[in-house]
Write an enzyme that holds these catalytic residues in place. Sequence first.
Site, PDB file in Angstrom:
ATOM      1  N   SER A  95       0.828  -1.196   0.000  1.00 42.16           N
ATOM      2  CA  SER A  95       0.000   0.000   0.000  1.00 42.16           C
ATOM      3  C   SER A  95       0.869   1.256   0.000  1.00 42.16           C
ATOM      4  O   SER A  95       1.606   1.503  -0.954  1.00 42.16           O
ATOM      5  CB  SER A  95      -0.953  -0.052   1.200  1.00 42.16           C
ATOM      6  N   HIS A 120      -2.790  -1.606  -4.177  1.00 45.75           N
ATOM      7  CA  HIS A 120      -4.245  -1.633  -4.222  1.00 45.75           C
ATOM      8  C   HIS A 120      -4.765  -0.203  -4.154  1.00 45.75           C
ATOM      9  O   HIS A 120      -3.994   0.749  -4.026  1.00 45.75           O
ATOM     10  CB  HIS A 120      -4.839  -2.505  -3.107  1.00 45.75           C
TER      11      HIS A 120
END
Length: 199
Positions: A95, A120
């Site tokens: 992330s 993501h």
Amino acid sequence: MSDMRSPSQGLNLTDSVYERLLSERIIFLGSEVNDDVANRLCAQILLLAAEDPTKDISLYINSPGGSISAGMAIYDTMVLAPCDIATYAMGMAASMGEFLLAAGTKGKRYALPHARILMHQPLGGVTGSAADIAIQAEQFHVIKKEMFRLNAEFTGQSIERIEADSDRDRWFTAQEALEYGFVDHIITRAATITNGEAQ
């Protein structure tokens, strides 16, 4: 920076290790990204950049990600610093950890062989009144688009591909991260790096 090379009184072993690394221009993101972590890393980057704006800073990353605003504070400080910032993925760069890894100086972004990288969509919870939720949702949409744009710039991929590949969790091995453009080199020995450049 001779005062930084002598462990300060009252520091525990962990503190002394990080102080010693700092004296070698090595900083470490080894936890979730939050405001406290961001403030510490930003201060370290600014300190090292002021001390010698011509020498690289090495940022080692083993992080599950975290706060978008805290991560963007680190990113903006990396951009502000006049020196190159080499980034290293070890363990997991997920992330916001992936974002900061890819944000390192081009040509000086590294992954250790068994590092895993996760990309993501940015995650954000919204609470409050309907009006507040609408405002938060609009701001979240803006920052999400900006992160897609920056990730595309970092990797050389199109914004459309970044958006599509971020729709769900996507994990990358070190080799896959190299091919995608998150990193420039996979390293197994520190001796293969000289002055921030892989040999």
